[in-house]
Design an enzyme around this catalytic site. Structure first.
Site, PDB file in Angstrom:
ATOM      1  N   ASP A   1      -8.722  -8.806   4.045  1.00 13.95           N
ATOM      2  CA  ASP A   1      -8.458  -7.730   5.004  1.00 13.95           C
ATOM      3  C   ASP A   1      -9.475  -7.650   6.139  1.00 13.95           C
ATOM      4  OD1 ASP A   1      -7.302  -5.580   6.154  1.00 13.95           O
ATOM      5  OD2 ASP A   1      -7.791  -4.142   4.579  1.00 13.95           O
TER       6      ASP A   1
ATOM      7  N   GLU B   1     -12.530  -2.133  12.370  1.00 12.74           N
ATOM      8  CA  GLU B   1     -12.527  -1.348  11.136  1.00 12.74           C
ATOM      9  C   GLU B   1     -13.675  -1.747  10.220  1.00 12.74           C
ATOM     10  OE1 GLU B   1      -8.885  -1.734   8.916  1.00 12.74           O
ATOM     11  OE2 GLU B   1      -9.661  -0.591   7.219  1.00 12.74           O
TER      12      GLU B   1
ATOM     13  N   GLU C   1       0.823  -1.215   0.000  1.00 11.54           N
ATOM     14  CA  GLU C   1       0.000   0.000   0.000  1.00 11.54           C
ATOM     15  C   GLU C   1       0.855   1.261   0.000  1.00 11.54           C
ATOM     16  OE1 GLU C   1      -2.649  -0.649   3.372  1.00 11.54           O
ATOM     17  OE2 GLU C   1      -4.098  -1.598   2.042  1.00 11.54           O
TER      18      GLU C   1
END
Ligand code: BDP
Length: 724
Positions: free
Chosen positions: A384, A412, A310
């Site tokens: 993820d 998240e 990333e």
């Protein structure tokens, strides 16, 4: 006298703290509520009226002070600490080496059963009376044993003769804080970072001590203070002084500090013009840095590195690979006993193959090539931290590499700190999964604890959900996720049910009328969130960037694999990602038996159906409903489950304080609203592809698809700057 006073104070405090988080919540699971049953009070008074607690080091002093703080709260101020071991002593607490020979010989076999950090609590006959001994090979074992002993009292265990032998099964039980130096927390939903970098090293916040106590109480022994998207500044002398101040506190609770290392640090803070791991000056720079750190922090744990992931810099920027990068750092840390924890969360914008396959493809060829103080840290699933994922295929496949499990405790993708989701249920599901790589019984727990491949270092890491909110975790039930993570890192074979039971007793009370329904509520909460967000293997359909709420329609982000449409692939014919042997072939990364199972929609466990299969809307599910109806009914079921959670919570009001009741009640109302939002937004969007009516059991959407698409949340918490 004190006993009643403590109780009245507790009631008063609860009364005056209003409806939100209360000062009581700050105490986490270390609440030490007064024990009210006289027979239990007598039992524990009897056990603790003469205690000899050797306290000749800071660590033992901390253990003793926990004991001497907790006892008066639990049973009144009657414990008597002796200055030496005598005939009167009822409870003897000291490391094995210091036990009198006669007692040593009684415990000889047991001491052989524990590992370095383990402990024994054993009642023996000594001098014609009964003596309970809490002992360990190392001081930290005494600390862990102390907390365990106190937890028995908190849970009202009626133990007359102790016979407990316990050791952690995993060596590094570690929190990963994604905390930035400006105190924002990436994916943090509980306020700002605990670390007050501005005031450190001089100012020591009581929070640091209480954080360490809480972690030690569940056996967490390592913490990474900084975000994986790292800032090199933390490695400069000014910040290292601050890190050292924290490390000094944590050391006395058995906790080692780690830092994230930005791979380009030699350029950013070291004036070099390269960070090439094969460059002599670069290696020298890191070696020098390691020396500087160990000078300040002799028990420094090492570095956690996110490289070439990333947009983070890494060895590939110089034509080198992960092994080159990790081993260079490992070499400089080795003389000091430090570790490099190298993350395997990689997927490339230049790679068009299925993102779920990329980390496996990239890392498997390196198996056996990392130095022995390197650990490769792998997220539990291949994408993820979704509400549900199949396990990451690297587990079991990298046989000659120490693999760390990375769980995410912060929510998240699970409703932030507004949703009650009991995560040990998810962790347990992952740990119990059979990889089949060495035949039946090759569970992920065995890969992680090293028992399957005898790897050198075993690690379980959890991305922390902790911030400076009064209750630490934003949602009071978020504390159960921190607690449960620690317990599973200590023993990955514990059940989520046992952990929920413990946590409820330690945190609230021991009333079975309260425990039974709330435990049930916790245990179903994970399936509820899967149902109302991502049923049947759907995944990554969150709105961009902040990941708050649904965004299955998002299709305009820079990279294909950042877009939800990449993951659900809904069209007029059907929905799901074909990852079978006829599709992306992700199934071939699993053991043959699983590959076969996953390759057919008829044999795959239905919870992974759309993760691996693209199926027509009229495909028939196991229960005979069509896929479209099945999806819609599951979204509705999730909402119904939240209704039920609310009813359950409302039914236990008499057993808790007003503040506790109101806080969770308000949060459950948000959860219900958002579960409906998920259901309505996703079903309306998928309906625009399926063109089918909603089954009659499904409530009518409250708004239009256009409305849901128009919602924007520029200030959602935890957001990562400049991130999609
Ligand atoms: C993703 C998060 C991102 C993290 C990344 C990681 O959205 O903020 O930086 O994982 O784990 O889940 O590195």
């Amino acid at each position: 006298m004190k006993h009643t006073l403590a109780k009245s104070l507790f009631i008063l405090l609860s009364f005056f703290t209003g409806n939100g988080q209360s000062i009581e919540d700050y105490k986490l699971w270390l609440r030490y509520h007064p024990i009210e049953k006289p027979e239990l009070v007598d039992l524990y008074l009897n056990l603790t009226e003469h205690v000899y607690f050797s306290s000749d080091s800071k660590l033992l002093k901390n253990a003793k002070s926990e004991f001497s703080n907790a006892l008066p709260q639990l049973i009144g101020n009657n414990a008597k600490f002796d200055t030496s071991f005598s005939r009167n002593t009822k409870l003897l607490v000291t490391v094995y080496e210091q036990l009198p020979e006669e007692i040593k010989s009684k415990l000889k076999t047991k001491i052989g059963l524990i590992k370095e950090e383990g402990f024994i609590i054993q009642t023996v006959d000594y001098n014609n009376s009964s003596l309970t001994i809490l002992t360990a090979k190392q001081e930290v074992g005494i600390l862990y044993g102390t907390f365990r002993f106190l937890s028995f009292m908190q849970m009202h265990k009626k133990i007359v003769d102790f016979n407990i032998v316990d050791s952690p099964k995993i060596q590094l039980r570690m929190l990963n804080h994604w905390d930035n130096l400006d105190r924002s927390v990436e994916r943090g939903y509980a306020g700002f970072s605990l670390w007050n970098w501005q005031k450190l090293p001089e100012h020591i916040d009581q929070r640091y001590i209480d954080y360490a106590r809480a972690n030690a109480s569940i056996g967490i022994n390592a913490t990474v203070l900084t975000n994986v998207n790292a800032n090199a500044l933390v490695l400069t002398p000014r910040y290292l002084q601050k890190v050292a101040a924290l490390a000094n506190i944590f050391r006395e609770y058995g906790i080692k500090v780690y830092l994230t290392a930005r791979f380009s640090a030699p350029m950013e803070i070291g004036n070099l013009n390269t960070a090439d791991p094969k460059d002599e000056n670069v290696e020298k720079w890191w070696a020098q840095k390691a020396m500087e750190i160990y000078d300040l922090i002799p028990n420094f744990g090492g570095f956690l590195v996110k490289a070439n992931s990333e947009g983070q810099p890494g060895p590939q920027n110089y034509g080198r690979n992960h092994v080159d990068g990790a081993n260079m750092m490992a070499t400089v840390l080795k003389p000091f006993g430090g570790h490099v924890i190298w993350r395997a969360f990689v997927y490339s914008e230049h790679n068009n193959i299925d993102r779920a396959k990329q980390a496996y493809d990239e890392f498997l060829p390196y198996d056996g090539k990392f130095d022995d103080n390197v650990v490769v840290q792998v997220k539990n699933g291949p994408i993820d931290f979704q509400p549900r994922e199949p396990f990451h295929p690297l587990f079991g496949a990298m046989k000659n590499t120490s693999l760390a499990m990375e769980f995410q405790i912060t929510q998240e993708y699970l409703g932030f700190s507004s949703h009650l989701v009991y995560l040990p249920k998810l962790f347990e599901e992952v740990l119990d999964t059979d990889t089949f790589v060495e035949g039946k019984g090759s569970t992920i727990a065995k890969v992680i604890d090293g028992s399957l491949y005898q790897n050198k270092i075993s690690v379980m890491a959890g991305v922390s959900n902790i911030g400076n909110d009064l209750n630490w975790t934003g949602h009071p039930f978020g504390q159960a996720n921190w607690y449960g993570f620690g317990r599973l890192a200590w023993n990955p074979y514990l059940t989520s049910e046992q952990i929920a039971d413990e946590w409820l007793r330690l945190t609230f009370n021991n009333e079975s009328e309260f425990i039974a329904p709330i435990k049930e509520m916790m245990l179903t909460s994970r399936e509820a969130v899967v149902n109302y967000m991502n049923p049947l293997g759907l995944h990554h359909i969150f709105d961009s960037g902040h990941h708050y709420g649904p965004g299955p329609w998002v299709d305009n982000l820079g990279r294909a694999d950042w877009n939800p449409v990449y993951y659900h692939r809904a069209d007029n014919d059907g929905i799901g990602y074909n990852r079978t042997s006829l599709g992306s072939k992700a199934t071939s990364q699993y053991a043959p038996i699983l590959k076969k199972l996953y390759d057919s929609p008829k044999t795959i466990p239905e919870e992974y159906l759309l993760w691996f299969h693209h199926l027509p809307w009229d495909y028939t599910l196991q229960d005979g409903t069509t896929l479209w109806d099945g999806i819609a009914l599951r979204y509705q079921k999730g909402v119904n489950q939240v209704y039920q959670m609310l009813r359950t919570w409302q039914s236990v009001q008499p057993y808790i304080t007003k503040a506790q009741y109101e806080d969770v009640n308000m949060l459950l109302q948000i959860q219900l609203k958002e579960a409906k939002w998920w259901r309505d937004a996703c079903l309306l969007y998928f309906q625009s592809h399926s063109n089918l009516p909603l089954p009659k059991e499904v409530e009518k959407p409250e708004n239009t698809l256009e409305y849901y698409k128009s919602l924007k949340f520029p200030f959602a918490p935890g957001i990562r700057p400049n991130w999609n």
